[in-house]
Design a protein around this motif. Structure first.
Motif: not given
Length: 178
Positions: A1-16, A69-82
């Motif tokens: 059985m594979c444990d799913k990561p627990l969700p975490v709330v992340a705060a993002l800042g967006l701008g442009g 999100t269930t992404l770890d912080a590094t994976a979330l950063l990669a998603a944001c960069f993408q």
């Protein structure tokens, strides 16, 4: 059985401040919300803010979002960069003009210091253009022993205005006119 990561709330800042930053931010938030590992749970209104750091450029539009999100912080950063790359972000100069910037401000209560990621985001507590929209959706979030509201009270936010484009918190869900 594979444990799913627990969700975490992340705060993002967006701008442009190049092209149509409101459209770029909305597109990015909608893309995050479509992912199975992310859910946008709150978005601030849009704010028009003067440039910070490098002041000889157009005003910015800024907002903040909370993402579960269930992404770890590094994976979330990669998603944001993408997402930034999809919106034609070019990193030519520090604090320079951009089509889209997405920063991870907070990731649960974690403190992270790696070469590519610092959480809480460095300098966020001295930037009213980050704290003002963050206070709209997470004003009681404790950062470095104080609430976001208390950090904001120590900053000069007098030159930050609700955007005339849309002060609603649902601006990011509006269908694109394109």
């Amino acid at each position: 059985m594979c444990d799913k990561p627990l969700p975490v709330v992340a705060a993002l800042g967006l701008g442009g401040n190049l092209g149509d930053p409101a459209h770029a931010m909305a597109t990015a938030l909608q893309a995050l919300n479509r992912r199975e590992d992310c859910s946008v749970i709150a978005v601030s209104p849009l704010y028009r803010t003067p440039p910070w750091g490098k002041t000889d450029q157009n005003d910015f539009l800024n907002a903040c979002a909370l993402v579960k999100t269930t992404l770890d912080a590094t994976a979330l950063l990669a998603a944001c960069f993408q997402l930034e790359r999809c919106m034609k972000r070019e990193r030519l100069e520090r604090w320079g003009p951009r089509t889209l910037d997405i920063d991870i401000l907070l990731y649960g209560d974690e403190r992270i210091e790696t070469e590519e990621l610092h959480i809480p985001h460095p300098r966020m507590l001295e930037r009213a253009f980050v704290l003002k929209p963050l206070a709209d959706i997470a004003g009681d979030w404790q950062v470095e022993g104080r609430s976001v509201h208390r950090w904001l009270a120590q900053c000069d936010s007098g030159d930050i205005r609700l955007s005339s484009e849309n002060g609603e918190q649902s601006w990011w869900q509006m269908p694109s006119p394109l």
